[in-house]
Enzyme design. Structure first.
Site, PDB file in Angstrom:
ATOM      1  N   ALA A   1      34.593  42.493  50.079  1.00 11.05           N
ATOM      2  CA  ALA A   1      36.022  42.742  49.853  1.00 11.05           C
ATOM      3  C   ALA A   1      36.121  43.965  48.951  1.00 11.05           C
ATOM      4  CB  ALA A   1      36.661  41.535  49.197  1.00 11.05           C
TER       5      ALA A   1
ATOM      6  N   ASP B   1      32.634  44.996  45.165  1.00 11.04           N
ATOM      7  CA  ASP B   1      32.891  43.839  46.022  1.00 11.04           C
ATOM      8  C   ASP B   1      33.696  42.825  45.199  1.00 11.04           C
ATOM      9  OD1 ASP B   1      32.892  41.694  47.677  1.00 11.04           O
ATOM     10  OD2 ASP B   1      30.730  41.751  48.112  1.00 11.04           O
ATOM     11  N   HIS B   2      34.974  42.752  45.489  1.00 10.76           N
ATOM     12  CA  HIS B   2      35.877  41.928  44.688  1.00 10.76           C
ATOM     13  C   HIS B   2      35.571  40.438  44.804  1.00 10.76           C
ATOM     14  CE1 HIS B   2      39.222  40.875  42.300  1.00 10.76           C
ATOM     15  NE2 HIS B   2      40.126  41.696  42.769  1.00 10.76           N
ATOM     16  N   ARG B   3      34.712  40.075  45.758  1.00 11.89           N
ATOM     17  CA  ARG B   3      34.355  38.662  45.861  1.00 11.89           C
ATOM     18  C   ARG B   3      33.691  38.189  44.569  1.00 11.89           C
ATOM     19  NH1 ARG B   3      30.714  38.016  50.899  1.00 11.89           N
ATOM     20  NH2 ARG B   3      29.761  39.789  49.857  1.00 11.89           N
ATOM     21  N   ILE B   4      32.902  39.084  43.950  1.00 13.83           N
ATOM     22  CA  ILE B   4      32.262  38.625  42.713  1.00 13.83           C
ATOM     23  C   ILE B   4      32.583  39.480  41.480  1.00 13.83           C
ATOM     24  CG2 ILE B   4      30.362  37.309  43.740  1.00 13.83           C
ATOM     25  CD1 ILE B   4      28.546  39.689  43.210  1.00 13.83           C
TER      26      ILE B   4
END
Lengths: 426, 452
Positions: A221, A397-400
């Site tokens: 993301a 990566d906006h997931r983490i």
């Protein structure tokens, strides 16, 4: 007829929740919109309302139990609607009532807690239901490599058309499916004989770039933060050492300083030097700092990796960069020199660019884009003076990694670049 | 007369296509100008493998039988009779060609003996008549290019003439850079002839993995075969004087020179223009020529010189004519060599994998620790597994071992279903077998081989 209500995707990227309290019991009559239960997710505690009116026929899950998105919560006996219609109706509902989640445009997503909005039934649950009615679930023939690929790319192998013997899903079918779903190759009908077009086969490098960037965009993301940093002091220091380096046969650019600043900042913000292992619900933090540097070659982008960049001096980094880019242009890099990067830096400033939205070198977590240094008016001690501005763009990566952490990371890099002496202080 | 398909040539490409065409209900004619079965059956695969078996048995009896516990013979009296070994090969060939004739009849394929000439995109002239078909399949095979030199004609023997009654002299030279040439030099070495291999290039097997090619080269050198590299394919710099091939300083004793040099397609006579490049008919991915109704399969299209690939191409074309579109993946066909020990390869070579930029791993398991190989008295060799590091996909397999040419079928199956090294490691292999080297190489790829 029975309607199965699955734990809906409430749009926060959540995958599971814990049941806090049931508001309904078996046999109770309910209206659509009535709250069914209270659910604790790791971002919000929220009430889940019923999408249907009817009688509760069954309840799944006890208080304290963790349930995954898409699993059944309750069965509701709906009066006067047949099963297939109930499913269809529910689908129609969901198409109208889907709450759109816009991508986070603000650094650090603002979370809406305890939303009472009426939630649609999960799309996922619906399509599964339809499948059950339309065709019996059958074993999918697929090769081991195709299965591994599908798993990694998070592709539902049931949806892939197999072209192998007896319809077996082969490796190539997964790639074809991925390309179709990403529309990277739109095969518009082009007349091969048309003299206005020229057709050239893809090179191996181009193929691999296409595959890797699609994989990254498909999985991570992406979120990008931009900033500018004033580096007049750094410019002075570099000028001082430039000739000395040249005497030793090494060209000194700004990149070694940026790599140094990045590795130092990564040591504080370790999440940016990590990797998401989604299959095992864990994050892998790396205690080594292998920095990839994007090199523009005639055949396309190549990213050699400087191993343990944090252990190298500015001189050693400059030497390594010279050596790696030379090797990359001559296509002399070996696999070892391309593997195992933990973070990537792309320097389009050398060509003249300012800002970009770089694509993460997946499965890494971040990539730093470095622009061209420009003279700009800045305010210093309430007076307008000429500043030397270096533009930075970092995608994560906006997931983490969240916006706040990314900003703190960029701030630290900027602090180092503003004050070159600080490199040796930390 | 009208047919659905006319096939020109009845070698392993043509005859398999014809039988399959008959099976799926196509009205089929097959034209043969010489012998049913083509080169493979009559003067290629089958006769050569038959005489090689004779030579292997000869060597075993002469040099190993007594250590195996066999008594009652005098090793000094053991001899090799070429003509009788050829006679045995002939009887095998007769049985097999009779089998093909039977299958033609069974499947309604009409065999026409004669030389075909293509008249138009749908018609062929043969046996003084014009026959017509919706599709024509050219399966005319290939032949060695002649050696254009000043050497005496009676010195040179073409492979098509080799397996006949003849005196086999003591000094033999084979010219070629392919598996056939290697099989021949080793065969003559097994029956104790003085043998030299002339290679028109730098590698004895250009199609094979470098590692395999080097291994085989060393095996040949160790057994006393001389190899001369980089010779001119027409032997331009060679002269023949007093029983020797002489080129500068190098003198090679030679009483028979076997021509196994590069092959060229046998292009049928045609009134229409069928595209030919470098001596082979040009075909696309479905083996179609530039004429939409005409296909070319087997050696004549230059994609491969192997019988099994020719047959697979035949099946592919018949499927295609019936509307079944598939892909041909030449990387999933094995490459076999019937030497002692046998050599087989499938998939990508190490060089090709490197060029593709794949992150790969090589897992090798030697035959020296294999029980079954020891009992057979032949434990020289190895199994070598090339796999990618990401998913563990089996990318290539190379075997040097007794029965390697049969064992490669297991690797072919692994590759056909895109197996990973985990599948290889988890497939239980019976003990004692030579095929255990697969499991060991698989275990090595995943973690560690047991018996290493």
């Amino acid at each position: 007829m029975r309607y199965i209500f699955n734990f809906p995707d409430i749009g926060e990227g959540l995958e599971e929740g814990t049941i806090v309290e049931w508001y309904v019991t078996k046999g109770q009559k309910i209206n659509s919109g009535d709250s069914l239960l209270k659910m604790d997710t790791d971002k919000v505690v929220t009430d889940i309302p019923s999408p249907k009116s009817g009688t509760i026929a069954a309840i799944y899950g006890k208080v304290g139990e963790t349930v995954r998105v898409g699993t059944a919560l309750v069965e509701i006996e709906i009066e006067g609607v047949s099963g297939a219609e109930a499913v269809k109706e529910a689908q129609k509902d969901s198409s109208v009532e889907v709450i759109e989640e816009k991508g986070a445009a603000v650094v650090g997503t603002i979370e809406v807690a305890g939303s009472r909005a009426r939630l649609p039934a999960s799309d996922e649950g619906m399509s599964e239901k339809i499948n059950e009615i339309d065709k019996p679930i059958k074993k999918i023939l697929a090769t081991p490599v195709a299965r591994a690929l599908a798993k990694e790319m998070r592709i539902d192998i049931n949806k892939v058309t197999g072209t192998g013997p007896a319809g077996r899903v082969m490796k190539e079918d997964i790639y074809a499916y991925l390309q179709n779903s990403l529309n990277i190759i739109k095969t518009a009908k082009i007349n091969i004989a048309d003299e206005r077009v020229e057709i050239k086969p893809l090179t191996q490098i181009r193929k691999s770039i296409a595959r890797n960037v699609s994989l990254s965009k498909h999985n991570a993301a992406h979120m990008t933060v931009f900033d500018e940093v004033e580096i007049s002091d750094l410019i002075r220091e570099r000028e001082k050492y430039k000739e000395k380096f040249i005497a030793k046969g090494v060209k000194l650019s700004y990149l070694p300083f940026i790599i140094k600043a990045t590795t130092l900042a990564l040591k504080t913000h370790k999440i940016l030097n990590a990797q998401l292992d989604i299959d095992n619900n864990q994050i892998i933090y790396k205690n080594y700092y292998n920095i990839g540097i994007a090199v523009d070659t005639d055949e396309g982008l190549i990213v050699p990796v400087i191993r343990d960049a944090d252990d190298l001096t500015i001189f050693e980094l400059a030497q390594k960069i010279n050596e790696m880019s030379e090797k990359a242009r001559k296509r002399e890099l070996n696999l070892e020199e391309l593997k195992d990067g933990t973070f990537t830096i792309t320097n389009y400033g050398s060509i003249g660019g300012q800002f970009s939205v770089p694509i993460i070198n997946f499965p890494q977590v971040g990539i730093l884009g470095v622009g061209r240094i420009m003279k700009k008016p800045i305010v210093k001690n309430d007076a307008i003076v000429i500043g030397n501005i270096l533009p930075l763009s970092i995608s994560v990566d906006h997931r983490i990694v969240d916006g706040a952490e990314t900003t703190r990371f960029v701030n630290q890099i900027m602090d180092y670049l503003t004050d070159p002496v600080s490199f040796i202080m930390d | 007369m009208n047919y659905d398909v006319i096939i020109i040539g009845s070698g392993p490409a043509g005859y398999v296509a014809a039988i399959r065409a008959g099976q799926v209900g196509l009205k089929t004619a097959i034209i043969e100008k010489d012998k049913v079965g083509g080169m493979c059956l009559n003067w290629g695969c089958i006769p050569s493998k038959s005489v090689i078996e004779s030579a292997k048995l000869y060597k075993k009896i002469k040099h190993e039988a007594s250590s195996f516990g066999i008594t009652g013979f005098d090793e000094k009296n053991i001899g090799f009779d070429w003509n009788r070994s050829v006679k045995r090969a002939d009887s095998i060939v007769k049985k097999l060609t009779a089998g093909i004739n039977f299958l033609f009849k069974k499947n309604g394929v009409e065999l026409i003996i004669g030389t075909a000439k293509i008249i138009s995109e749908n018609t062929v002239w043969v046996d003084n008549r014009l026959i017509e078909a919706k599709n024509i399949i050219i399966a005319t095979g290939s032949d060695q290019e002649k050696i254009h030199s000043s050497l005496p004609d009676n010195l040179i023997v073409e492979i098509s003439q080799l397996f006949k009654d003849r005196q086999i002299p003591g000094n033999i030279v084979v010219l070629g850079q392919n598996t056939v040439a290697i099989e021949l030099v080793q065969f003559f070495n097994l029956i104790e002839k003085n043998v030299t291999l002339l290679v028109p290039g730098k590698k004895i097997m250009p199609m094979a993995d470098n590692y395999l090619s080097e291994y085989v080269k060393n095996l040949l050198l160790k057994s006393g075969i001389k190899i001369i590299f980089d010779v001119d394919p027409d032997l331009k710099n060679f002269e023949y004087t007093e029983g020797n091939l002489v080129s500068g300083e190098i003198k090679t004793p030679c009483e028979m020179l076997i021509n196994s040099r590069t092959r060229k397609g046998i292009i049928p006579e045609s009134d229409i223009n069928i595209n030919v490049e470098n001596g082979f008919i040009v075909t696309d991915e479905h083996l179609r020529t530039n004429i939409p109704s005409i296909f070319a399969i087997g050696d004549v299209n230059g994609k491969s010189y192997f019988a099994h690939i020719a047959s697979a191409e035949g099946l592919h074309v018949i499927n295609y004519i019936k509307g079944v579109e598939e892909k041909i993946n030449f990387k999933k066909y094995p490459l076999n060599m019937y030497t002692v020990p046998e050599v087989a390869q499938i998939g990508y070579t190490e060089n090709e994998i490197k060029e593709n930029g794949t992150d790969y791993k090589v897992s090798e398991f030697s035959l020296s620790a294999n029980g079954k190989a020891m009992t057979e008295g032949d434990n020289i060799g190895f199994g070598r597994l090339l796999s990618d590091n990401k998913y563990g996909e089996v990318l290539g397999v190379q075997i040097v071992a007794p029965h390697a040419t049969d064992m490669i079928a297991e690797a072919a199956a692994f590759m056909q279903v895109e197996s990973t090294v985990y599948d290889v490691a988890k497939t239980v292999h019976a003990h004692p077998t030579i095929s255990e080297i697969f499991m060991e190489a698989g275990l090595e790829a995943v973690d560690k081989a047991i018996h290493k």
